[in-house]
Scaffold this motif. Structure first.
Motif, PDB file in Angstrom:
ATOM      1  N   LEU A   1      42.293  41.454  11.712  1.00  0.00           N
ATOM      2  CA  LEU A   1      42.297  42.840  12.415  1.00  0.00           C
ATOM      3  C   LEU A   1      42.739  43.843  11.503  1.00  0.00           C
ATOM      4  O   LEU A   1      43.106  43.616  10.826  1.00  0.00           O
ATOM      5  N   PRO A   2      42.589  45.108  12.035  1.00  0.00           N
ATOM      6  CA  PRO A   2      42.945  46.271  11.432  1.00  0.00           C
ATOM      7  C   PRO A   2      44.402  46.438  11.171  1.00  0.00           C
ATOM      8  O   PRO A   2      45.212  46.537  12.206  1.00  0.00           O
ATOM      9  N   ASP A   3      44.863  46.648   9.864  1.00  0.00           N
ATOM     10  CA  ASP A   3      46.238  46.788   9.611  1.00  0.00           C
ATOM     11  C   ASP A   3      46.476  48.190   9.861  1.00  0.00           C
ATOM     12  O   ASP A   3      46.023  48.947   9.517  1.00  0.00           O
ATOM     13  N   GLY A   4      47.826  48.612  10.603  1.00  0.00           N
ATOM     14  CA  GLY A   4      47.952  49.978  10.883  1.00  0.00           C
ATOM     15  C   GLY A   4      47.228  50.185  12.297  1.00  0.00           C
ATOM     16  O   GLY A   4      47.497  51.395  12.801  1.00  0.00           O
ATOM     17  N   GLY A   5      46.370  49.146  12.819  1.00  0.00           N
ATOM     18  CA  GLY A   5      45.330  49.610  14.013  1.00  0.00           C
ATOM     19  C   GLY A   5      45.493  48.374  15.360  1.00  0.00           C
ATOM     20  O   GLY A   5      44.605  48.446  15.899  1.00  0.00           O
ATOM     21  N   LEU A   6      46.344  47.519  15.064  1.00  0.00           N
ATOM     22  CA  LEU A   6      46.715  46.481  16.111  1.00  0.00           C
ATOM     23  C   LEU A   6      47.031  47.245  17.513  1.00  0.00           C
ATOM     24  O   LEU A   6      47.842  48.124  17.352  1.00  0.00           O
ATOM     25  N   ARG A   7      46.433  46.958  18.390  1.00  0.00           N
ATOM     26  CA  ARG A   7      46.778  47.614  19.790  1.00  0.00           C
ATOM     27  C   ARG A   7      46.733  46.165  21.089  1.00  0.00           C
ATOM     28  O   ARG A   7      45.677  45.424  21.082  1.00  0.00           O
ATOM     29  N   GLY A   8      47.854  46.423  21.683  1.00  0.00           N
ATOM     30  CA  GLY A   8      48.087  45.329  22.468  1.00  0.00           C
ATOM     31  C   GLY A   8      47.170  45.248  23.581  1.00  0.00           C
ATOM     32  O   GLY A   8      46.714  44.482  24.373  1.00  0.00           O
ATOM     33  N   ASP A   9      46.481  46.340  23.900  1.00  0.00           N
ATOM     34  CA  ASP A   9      45.322  46.794  25.078  1.00  0.00           C
ATOM     35  C   ASP A   9      44.033  46.484  24.574  1.00  0.00           C
ATOM     36  O   ASP A   9      43.114  46.629  25.418  1.00  0.00           O
ATOM     37  N   ASP A  10      43.764  46.112  23.406  1.00  0.00           N
ATOM     38  CA  ASP A  10      42.453  45.874  22.714  1.00  0.00           C
ATOM     39  C   ASP A  10      41.859  44.430  23.203  1.00  0.00           C
ATOM     40  O   ASP A  10      42.375  43.573  22.851  1.00  0.00           O
ATOM     41  N   ALA A  11      40.736  44.408  23.977  1.00  0.00           N
ATOM     42  CA  ALA A  11      40.236  43.414  24.533  1.00  0.00           C
ATOM     43  C   ALA A  11      39.534  42.331  23.384  1.00  0.00           C
ATOM     44  O   ALA A  11      39.699  41.159  23.457  1.00  0.00           O
ATOM     45  N   GLY A  12      38.767  42.950  22.490  1.00  0.00           N
ATOM     46  CA  GLY A  12      38.490  42.302  21.193  1.00  0.00           C
ATOM     47  C   GLY A  12      39.604  41.820  20.343  1.00  0.00           C
ATOM     48  O   GLY A  12      39.439  40.539  19.867  1.00  0.00           O
ATOM     49  N   GLN A  13      40.672  42.479  20.156  1.00  0.00           N
ATOM     50  CA  GLN A  13      41.790  41.863  19.434  1.00  0.00           C
ATOM     51  C   GLN A  13      42.253  40.636  20.205  1.00  0.00           C
ATOM     52  O   GLN A  13      42.612  39.678  19.395  1.00  0.00           O
ATOM     53  N   ALA A  14      42.690  40.774  21.472  1.00  0.00           N
ATOM     54  CA  ALA A  14      43.340  39.830  22.069  1.00  0.00           C
ATOM     55  C   ALA A  14      42.215  38.508  22.150  1.00  0.00           C
ATOM     56  O   ALA A  14      42.703  37.395  22.168  1.00  0.00           O
ATOM     57  N   ASP A  15      40.987  38.681  22.400  1.00  0.00           N
ATOM     58  CA  ASP A  15      40.068  37.384  22.282  1.00  0.00           C
ATOM     59  C   ASP A  15      39.920  36.915  20.959  1.00  0.00           C
ATOM     60  O   ASP A  15      39.752  35.513  20.643  1.00  0.00           O
ATOM     61  N   ALA A  16      40.120  37.529  19.756  1.00  0.00           N
ATOM     62  CA  ALA A  16      40.472  36.802  18.641  1.00  0.00           C
ATOM     63  C   ALA A  16      41.593  36.034  18.605  1.00  0.00           C
ATOM     64  O   ALA A  16      41.584  34.872  17.852  1.00  0.00           O
TER      65      ALA A  16
ATOM     66  N   THR B   1      46.438  40.669  10.485  1.00  0.00           N
ATOM     67  CA  THR B   1      45.802  41.500   9.487  1.00  0.00           C
ATOM     68  C   THR B   1      45.871  40.985   8.195  1.00  0.00           C
ATOM     69  O   THR B   1      46.477  40.053   7.581  1.00  0.00           O
ATOM     70  N   ARG B   2      45.123  41.577   7.341  1.00  0.00           N
ATOM     71  CA  ARG B   2      45.405  41.052   5.907  1.00  0.00           C
ATOM     72  C   ARG B   2      46.400  41.994   4.915  1.00  0.00           C
ATOM     73  O   ARG B   2      46.436  42.050   3.912  1.00  0.00           O
ATOM     74  N   GLY B   3      46.920  42.890   5.488  1.00  0.00           N
ATOM     75  CA  GLY B   3      48.065  43.824   4.973  1.00  0.00           C
ATOM     76  C   GLY B   3      47.354  44.800   4.175  1.00  0.00           C
ATOM     77  O   GLY B   3      48.207  45.157   3.210  1.00  0.00           O
ATOM     78  N   GLU B   4      46.176  45.065   4.522  1.00  0.00           N
ATOM     79  CA  GLU B   4      45.554  46.159   3.438  1.00  0.00           C
ATOM     80  C   GLU B   4      46.256  47.465   3.542  1.00  0.00           C
ATOM     81  O   GLU B   4      45.769  48.244   2.633  1.00  0.00           O
TER      82      GLU B   4
END
Length: 247
Positions: free
Chosen positions: A75-90, A41-44
């Motif tokens: 990715l969203p600061d405060g919104g990281l999710r281990g089960d998020d497919a899109g985040q995992a693919d990043a 994340t960008r630490g926003e």
């Protein structure tokens, strides 16, 4: 394609990797190894500092550590999710492109929810990145040889401790680049409070003392490490054992 990385540290926010892995990252460059950081994340959402400030600070810290690459997944600061497919693919895309031999990730029992989620994302991405059938558009399948986890404020029993004595001053220099987080001014936080960086120096001195060094960084493994020849291994890497007196 650029050369593969020897070492990549995944972090939830800019400055996380420096706090826990800064010594090892600096030492990697000294050894001629290619090291990098992937900030998720960008630490926003931080109390202090804007994303633009934090990006500039992260770039300055990367130069101090001698990193070959530093990227931000946005990715969203405060919104990281281990089960998020899109985040995992990043993360999958970057693992396949950067091809690190050793991956460092936050310890799964981290206190901060984003750090625990970053740990879960790293593990999920490592698995998916090695599957030929998973998103071939993201690159050729690849998995790091080893994943090690770095504890932060919670105590853990590490599988190994790296002697970072020779790199501790550069670790602090890199952390001071993050002036929005550790400098004077702004709202009070754990990082810019009375203890601030001193708390992390105390931690590094403690772990260094466990191996007979002035400073050390601890790392946790989920799986055993195969050693074919223990005698040869420990003869080549004797360390500095500390013998405590019997009670």
């Amino acid at each position: 394609m650029s050369p593969a990385l020897d070492l990549l540290a995944i972090a939830a926010h800019p400055d996380d990797a420096e706090l826990s892995c800064g010594g090892l990252l600096a030492l990697a460059g000294d050894r001629g190894q290619r090291a990098g950081i992937l900030d998720l994340t960008r630490g926003e959402a931080a109390t202090n500092g804007t994303p633009a400030q934090r990006a500039a600070e992260a770039a300055a810290a990367a130069a101090v550590l001698g990193l070959a690459v530093r990227e931000n997944a946005g990715l969203p600061d405060g919104g990281l999710r281990g089960d998020d497919a899109g985040q995992a693919d990043a993360v999958v895309e970057r693992l396949r492109r950067l091809r690190p031999a050793l991956l460092l990730a936050p310890w799964w029992a981290a206190r901060h929810p984003d750090h625990a989620a970053a740990s879960a994302l790293a593990e999920r991405a490592v698995f998916l990145a090695g599957l030929r059938s998973h998103r071939p558009d993201l690159g050729a399948p690849f998995r790091p040889r080893t994943v090690a986890f770095y504890p932060e404020r919670r105590d853990a029993r590490p599988a190994f401790v790296v002697d970072t004595s020779a790199a501790f001053s550069r670790k602090i220099e890199a952390l001071r680049c993050h002036a929005s987080q550790f400098g004077a001014g702004g709202e009070a936080t754990l990082l810019n409070g009375p203890l601030g960086l001193a708390a992390f120096e105390i931690r590094d001195r403690y772990w260094g003392a466990t191996i007979g060094a002035t400073h050390g960084e601890p790392y946790v493994l989920r799986e055993p490490v195969p050693i074919a020849d223990p005698v040869g291994h420990f003869a080549a890497h004797p360390g500095q054992p500390v013998l405590w007196p019997a009670p």
